[in-house]
Design a protein around this motif. Sequence first.
Motif, PDB file in Angstrom:
ATOM      1  N   PHE A   7      35.924  15.614  43.927  1.00 36.78           N
ATOM      2  CA  PHE A   7      37.061  16.329  43.375  1.00 36.78           C
ATOM      3  C   PHE A   7      38.378  15.369  42.994  1.00 36.78           C
ATOM      4  O   PHE A   7      39.075  15.566  42.262  1.00 36.78           O
ATOM      5  N   GLU A   8      38.785  14.592  44.134  1.00 37.18           N
ATOM      6  CA  GLU A   8      39.879  13.964  44.156  1.00 37.18           C
ATOM      7  C   GLU A   8      39.871  12.929  43.301  1.00 37.18           C
ATOM      8  O   GLU A   8      40.987  12.136  43.136  1.00 37.18           O
ATOM      9  N   SER A   9      38.793  12.418  42.722  1.00 41.96           N
ATOM     10  CA  SER A   9      38.793  11.155  41.696  1.00 41.96           C
ATOM     11  C   SER A   9      39.447  11.408  40.338  1.00 41.96           C
ATOM     12  O   SER A   9      39.478  10.571  39.683  1.00 41.96           O
ATOM     13  N   ARG A  10      39.742  12.691  39.978  1.00 41.65           N
ATOM     14  CA  ARG A  10      40.084  12.815  38.454  1.00 41.65           C
ATOM     15  C   ARG A  10      41.530  13.246  38.402  1.00 41.65           C
ATOM     16  O   ARG A  10      42.010  14.170  39.054  1.00 41.65           O
ATOM     17  N   PRO A  11      42.459  12.463  37.412  1.00 38.03           N
ATOM     18  CA  PRO A  11      43.658  12.613  37.354  1.00 38.03           C
ATOM     19  C   PRO A  11      44.120  14.222  36.950  1.00 38.03           C
ATOM     20  O   PRO A  11      45.151  14.533  37.474  1.00 38.03           O
ATOM     21  N   ASP A  13      42.541  16.776  38.051  1.00 37.63           N
ATOM     22  CA  ASP A  13      42.436  17.720  39.491  1.00 37.63           C
ATOM     23  C   ASP A  13      43.861  17.317  40.184  1.00 37.63           C
ATOM     24  O   ASP A  13      44.309  18.156  40.631  1.00 37.63           O
ATOM     25  N   ALA A  14      44.351  16.361  40.261  1.00 43.62           N
ATOM     26  CA  ALA A  14      45.311  15.775  40.922  1.00 43.62           C
ATOM     27  C   ALA A  14      46.733  16.689  40.340  1.00 43.62           C
ATOM     28  O   ALA A  14      47.391  17.138  41.077  1.00 43.62           O
ATOM     29  N   LEU A  15      46.607  16.678  39.037  1.00 46.34           N
ATOM     30  CA  LEU A  15      47.498  17.595  38.299  1.00 46.34           C
ATOM     31  C   LEU A  15      47.562  18.938  38.592  1.00 46.34           C
ATOM     32  O   LEU A  15      48.501  19.492  38.658  1.00 46.34           O
ATOM     33  N   ASN A  16      46.289  19.349  38.619  1.00 43.07           N
ATOM     34  CA  ASN A  16      46.136  20.947  39.129  1.00 43.07           C
ATOM     35  C   ASN A  16      46.850  21.132  40.306  1.00 43.07           C
ATOM     36  O   ASN A  16      47.134  22.278  40.515  1.00 43.07           O
ATOM     37  N   SER A  17      46.576  20.206  41.239  1.00 48.96           N
ATOM     38  CA  SER A  17      47.337  20.473  42.554  1.00 48.96           C
ATOM     39  C   SER A  17      48.749  20.588  42.566  1.00 48.96           C
ATOM     40  O   SER A  17      49.376  21.281  43.505  1.00 48.96           O
ATOM     41  N   ALA A  18      49.428  20.387  41.438  1.00 49.09           N
ATOM     42  CA  ALA A  18      50.881  20.540  41.266  1.00 49.09           C
ATOM     43  C   ALA A  18      51.067  21.906  40.488  1.00 49.09           C
ATOM     44  O   ALA A  18      52.423  22.048  40.225  1.00 49.09           O
ATOM     45  N   ARG A  19      50.144  22.559  40.100  1.00 46.34           N
ATOM     46  CA  ARG A  19      50.376  23.894  39.344  1.00 46.34           C
ATOM     47  C   ARG A  19      51.046  24.637  40.032  1.00 46.34           C
ATOM     48  O   ARG A  19      51.048  24.872  41.447  1.00 46.34           O
ATOM     49  N   ASN A  20      52.163  25.266  39.464  1.00 41.53           N
ATOM     50  CA  ASN A  20      53.302  26.295  40.068  1.00 41.53           C
ATOM     51  C   ASN A  20      54.290  25.556  40.821  1.00 41.53           C
ATOM     52  O   ASN A  20      55.047  26.185  41.547  1.00 41.53           O
ATOM     53  N   LYS A  21      54.126  24.527  40.931  1.00 32.85           N
ATOM     54  CA  LYS A  21      55.177  23.469  41.557  1.00 32.85           C
ATOM     55  C   LYS A  21      55.967  23.006  40.418  1.00 32.85           C
ATOM     56  O   LYS A  21      55.775  22.830  39.258  1.00 32.85           O
ATOM     57  N   ARG A  22      57.467  22.513  41.234  1.00 29.09           N
ATOM     58  CA  ARG A  22      58.353  21.940  40.163  1.00 29.09           C
ATOM     59  C   ARG A  22      57.922  20.453  39.882  1.00 29.09           C
ATOM     60  O   ARG A  22      57.596  19.835  40.804  1.00 29.09           O
ATOM     61  N   VAL A  23      57.872  20.256  38.615  1.00 31.00           N
ATOM     62  CA  VAL A  23      57.253  18.681  38.157  1.00 31.00           C
ATOM     63  C   VAL A  23      58.527  18.022  37.156  1.00 31.00           C
ATOM     64  O   VAL A  23      59.142  19.009  36.536  1.00 31.00           O
ATOM     65  N   ILE A  24      58.647  16.748  37.420  1.00 28.71           N
ATOM     66  CA  ILE A  24      59.306  16.272  36.252  1.00 28.71           C
ATOM     67  C   ILE A  24      58.495  15.566  35.317  1.00 28.71           C
ATOM     68  O   ILE A  24      57.505  15.058  35.738  1.00 28.71           O
TER      69      ILE A  24
END
Lengths: 79, 79, 79, 79, 79, 79, 79
Positions: A7-11, A13-24
């Motif tokens: 799971f943790e090896s793919r960019p 997926d990392a982006l997915n964990s930011a879903r619904n959060k505020r990003v720059i």
Amino acid sequence: MVTEGTFESRPLDALNSARNKRVIVELKNNKQFVGKLKAFDIHVNVVLDEAEERADGETKRKLGSVFLRGDMIVMISTE
Amino acid sequence: MVTEGTFESRPLDALNSARNKRVIVELKNNKQFVGKLKAFDIHVNVVLDEAEERADGETKRKLGSVFLRGDMIVMISTE
Amino acid sequence: MVTEGTFESRPLDALNSARNKRVIVELKNNKQFVGKLKAFDIHVNVVLDEAEERADGETKRKLGSVFLRGDMIVMISTE
Amino acid sequence: MVTEGTFESRPLDALNSARNKRVIVELKNNKQFVGKLKAFDIHVNVVLDEAEERADGETKRKLGSVFLRGDMIVMISTE
Amino acid sequence: MVTEGTFESRPLDALNSARNKRVIVELKNNKQFVGKLKAFDIHVNVVLDEAEERADGETKRKLGSVFLRGDMIVMISTE
Amino acid sequence: MVTEGTFESRPLDALNSARNKRVIVELKNNKQFVGKLKAFDIHVNVVLDEAEERADGETKRKLGSVFLRGDMIVMISTE
Amino acid sequence: MVTEGTFESRPLDALNSARNKRVIVELKNNKQFVGKLKAFDIHVNVVLDEAEERADGETKRKLGSVFLRGDMIVMISTE
């Protein structure tokens, strides 16, 4: 070997964990957009809600929901 | 995992909800087009109806229906 | 969902309705070509007949039939 | 619908009708090559025979047979 | 129709006839390499033997065997 | 015809013969890296060991092992 | 022949051995990011943890976790 299994090896997926959060999101033309990450795809096309464009830390304009084309994106980080 | 199943998770779906609404499209050459979003595809090629080109908030020229090539597009937002 | 079924939803279909009509094609190098849209493909490669290059609304040179490579195209609109 | 069936509707077919004729090829770096169109492919890679480079309507150098990479090409027209 | 059957109609075949001959390769960064064409592929990646870099018709440096990435190539012609 | 069968005809095979040898890699941003060629792939992504960045023939910084993205590469030659 | 079988011959495998180590990532816009390599994919999209942007060896800003789009990346090396 480059495994695609964990799971943790793919960019994205990392982006997915930011879903619904505020990003720059920083673009190739040096513009910066801040907003809630609503959607993205494998091209890194991105949709932000409650978005605003910023310059030098200050809000330049408020935009509501924006679609940003992936090939313009340099960096995405959580605020 | 990056699922492709849920409706709201994909940028093109978000774009779809803007269909027939007036949108602002910003291009890599800094030109800005405003018009009713009639069509788009996975390359983010876009067709706007009742389109106009704008600069600094003012209408520069009226264009009717325009086809904008996806790889030139930076951002699409609802007006 | 982004459906691919309806006729009017795809940019290339919209382009198709401009076939045999006079169109304005703007390129990334800011050149502008006007002519009758004879052919295009999914890369947005375009062939114009009775074409001319224009600058600032004036004809710069007449060219007959021209092939324009899709990845140079920014915008196509009917004249 | 965008049909792929009719002969005249595809840009590469239009290009094919220029085969063995003298064509002008303009590149993204603003260079202009003139020669007999011997070959091209779907990437718009092009081979010209009896080619010459031109600038401002004057022959700059004669080159024999040249291979031009498609992604550098802006426009091809018959002389 | 664009046929793929005849030998002389494809740019890479024309390039193939230059194999083992000395060719001039011009790049997007305006550099010019001259050498014996040993290898190329569909991306127009190229290997030259006994290569040298030239500027204004003069040898700038001798390089032995060089690999040139296809997407940097503008033009290949026989010397 | 462009055959894919013979060993010496393909650029990546030529590159393969440089494996474990010291090579010079020139990038689109004019940077130059020198090191032992450890790995490459069809995108011409490259890994150099015992790498250093050079400018005007002088070592600018020593870097150990570096990954260079293929689409930035202009030229690879043996030192 | 370019074999794809051996472990050490592929750039992404070399990159894999840097996983969870601190790496320096240089971008096409000359920005430099340093952080722990958490994830990457075949496009060389990269996720760094405990990331910071650096300029001239000095920390410019601390960023937490960042996603960097692969097509912007020039070089990745271990710190």
